[in-house]
Enzyme design. Structure first.
Site, PDB file in Angstrom:
ATOM      1  N   GLY A 130       0.758  -1.231   0.000  1.00  0.00           N
ATOM      2  CA  GLY A 130       0.000   0.000   0.000  1.00  0.00           C
ATOM      3  C   GLY A 130       0.790   1.283   0.000  1.00  0.00           C
TER       4      GLY A 130
ATOM      5  CD  GLU B 166       0.463  -9.297   1.177  1.00  0.00           C
ATOM      6  OE1 GLU B 166      -0.479  -8.489   0.993  1.00  0.00           O
ATOM      7  OE2 GLU B 166       0.319 -10.369   1.787  1.00  0.00           O
ATOM      8  N   PRO B 167       4.269  -5.179  -1.619  1.00  0.00           N
ATOM      9  CG  PRO B 167       6.467  -4.657  -2.238  1.00  0.00           C
ATOM     10  CD  PRO B 167       5.660  -5.609  -1.397  1.00  0.00           C
TER      11      PRO B 167
ATOM     12  NE  ARG C 214      -1.020   3.031  -5.535  1.00  0.00           N
ATOM     13  CZ  ARG C 214      -2.218   3.182  -6.086  1.00  0.00           C
ATOM     14  NH1 ARG C 214      -2.340   3.912  -7.176  1.00  0.00           N
ATOM     15  NH2 ARG C 214      -3.282   2.631  -5.548  1.00  0.00           N
TER      16      ARG C 214
ATOM     17  NE  ARG D  41      -4.558   4.855 -10.108  1.00  0.00           N
ATOM     18  CZ  ARG D  41      -4.268   6.111  -9.773  1.00  0.00           C
ATOM     19  NH1 ARG D  41      -3.846   6.967 -10.695  1.00  0.00           N
ATOM     20  NH2 ARG D  41      -4.372   6.520  -8.522  1.00  0.00           N
TER      21      ARG D  41
ATOM     22  CE1 TYR E  71     -10.349   3.368  -7.247  1.00  0.00           C
ATOM     23  CE2 TYR E  71      -8.430   3.472  -8.689  1.00  0.00           C
ATOM     24  CZ  TYR E  71      -9.299   2.737  -7.906  1.00  0.00           C
ATOM     25  OH  TYR E  71      -9.129   1.387  -7.773  1.00  0.00           O
TER      26      TYR E  71
ATOM     27  CB  CYS F 170     -19.853   6.755 -26.669  1.00  0.00           C
ATOM     28  SG  CYS F 170     -19.461   6.981 -28.408  1.00  0.00           S
ATOM     29  CD  GLU F 171     -20.145   5.612 -20.788  1.00  0.00           C
ATOM     30  OE1 GLU F 171     -20.653   6.430 -19.999  1.00  0.00           O
ATOM     31  OE2 GLU F 171     -20.695   4.545 -21.117  1.00  0.00           O
TER      32      GLU F 171
END
Length: 423
Positions: free
Chosen positions: A244, A281-282, A284, A320, A324, A350-351
């Site tokens: 994290g 547990e890296p 990112r 992303r 987010y 188309c959004e």
């Protein structure tokens, strides 16, 4: 101008380079949208973890969900890493990339019986179990096939990691883990079940964390639990402290991995737990700033309220921002002289949610290649085929060498498993 990803990502004269290769040239050679990763940047990000843990039992498990390309997994396997997986498909990827199942921790809140059996038969190192119900089913599956499941329980310490609510995982309101209040009883139940061997404890409080304090708070609560659990006669061999750790997208200042680990280890040692194996547990922090997404400017569309820079990458290539509202730097791969203007960088899907960056100061012309920065994590792994758009190609660079590590999809790839109705 220092960019996230420096020194492996930097301007040389007018052109933006990754390692020793011009990103503009790579885009012209391989087409766009195009993900480009630096192998050197990945290994440089791993080095502080390994250095900080040197001299004590440990395992660094790369979080496959952050970037699951086989060449990326191969890079970390060759560097001695284990892997944190959350599906049977990810296990297959790890094995295909040369990873060791004995260095795999199988996480995830919803493992199926099939996935449990798959992990047991492959010989994964440990299952990170997230509920009593999962524990009971894992015991059944293990006994049915005559195997023993090594488990740690993922405990939820109810610590606020101070991150986006979608990627916060350590609060009472999150779906993850066993509640702190019932952890001791759950461990006692685990110790009684057939086919189960308790080996550790796991805690993961979220992603893109930029402060040390939440880690230390969670660690204190975990160590309190370790002492309470072992007082009941259940032995724990390892501490899995999750991952994290955040990266710099714009102005964030996350701690260096070795600084974070030094403080965690100091607390572990001070409380008398220095003999335990440590697992991290890296994800990112190892790959995020080792990658960019290249996209070509197709049209410029000035307007009364907004100026739109329409590019050939879209929300299906990089979720992303849409998911987010994440900020990711966007720069031209070839510097232009003259005035800049404010643009929303948008894709062709188309959004209205199809945007990569809002209100960006850019000097651009149609045909320019833009680089979306910090795209090495949760970019390609979250890509889709919405609007029947083929997923991007991927390239790995190392110094002056470049390899295509995923071919660009074409429409025939997308519907080859579909069937027309009979006449």
């Amino acid at each position: 101008m220092t960019l996230p990803g420096a020194p492996f990502l930097a301007y040389r004269g007018q052109d933006l380079f990754m390692d020793d290769l011009s990103l503009n040239d790579l885009a012209r050679e391989h087409g766009t949208p195009l993900y480009v990763y630096s192998r050197r940047a990945m290994l440089a990000a791993l080095a502080p973890y390994q250095k900080a843990l040197q001299g004590r039992p440990h395992l660094v498990c790369f979080a496959v969900k952050s970037n699951s390309n086989l060449a990326v997994l191969q890079t970390f396997a060759r560097a001695g890493c284990g892997f944190d997986i959350v599906s049977g498909g990810e296990l297959e990827r790890v094995l295909a990339a040369g990873g060791d199942a004995g260095k795999v921790v199988f996480s995830g809140v919803g493992k199926s019986r099939r996935e449990m059996k798959q992990g047991l038969e492959a010989g994964v190192r440990c299952f990170n179990v997230e509920s009593t119900a999962e524990l009971e089913v894992l015991s059944e599956v293990a006994t049915q096939i005559g195997r023993t499941a090594r488990v740690s329980l993922r405990v939820n310490p109810d610590v606020d990691a101070g991150t986006h609510p979608y990627i916060s995982t350590g609060l009472k309101g999150n779906k993850f883990g066993v509640a702190h209040e019932v952890a001791v009883a759950t461990y006692q139940r685990a110790a009684q079940l057939p086919g189960i061997e308790v080996v550790g404890i796991d805690c993961h409080i979220g992603s893109q964390i930029t402060e040390i304090a939440p880690y230390l708070d969670a660690l204190d609560r975990v160590l309190d639990l370790v002492e309470a659990i072992e007082a009941t006669g259940v032995t724990l061999h390892h501490l899995d402290l999750g991952g994290g750790l955040g990266i710099t997208y714009t102005d964030e200042t996350p701690p260096a991995a070795d600084v974070l680990i030094a403080q965690l280890l100091a607390k572990i040692d001070a409380r008398g737990h220095g003999h335990r194996e440590i697992v991290f547990e890296p994800g990112r922090s190892l790959v995020g700033n080792a990658g960019v997404l290249l996209t070509e400017v197709m049209f410029l569309k000035p307007g009364e309220q907004k100026n739109f820079c329409v590019v050939d990458a879209a929300m299906n290539d990089l979720m992303r921002p849409a998911l987010y509202e994440a900020f990711m730097g966007i720069v031209n791969t070839r510097r232009r002289e003259g005035a800049t203007e404010v643009w929303d960088v948008v894709g062709p899907v188309c959004e209205s949610g199809d945007w990569l960056g809002r209100d960006r100061q850019l000097s651009v012309q149609p045909g320019d290649v833009l680089a979306v920065l910090s795209a090495g994590a949760y970019g390609m792994t979250m890509a889709s085929n919405y609007n029947t758009r083929g997923r991007a190609a991927e390239v790995m660079v190392d110094g002056s060498q470049a390899w295509v590590i995923r071919e660009r999809e074409v429409p025939a790839d997308l519907f080859k498993h579909e069937h027309l109705l009979p006449n």
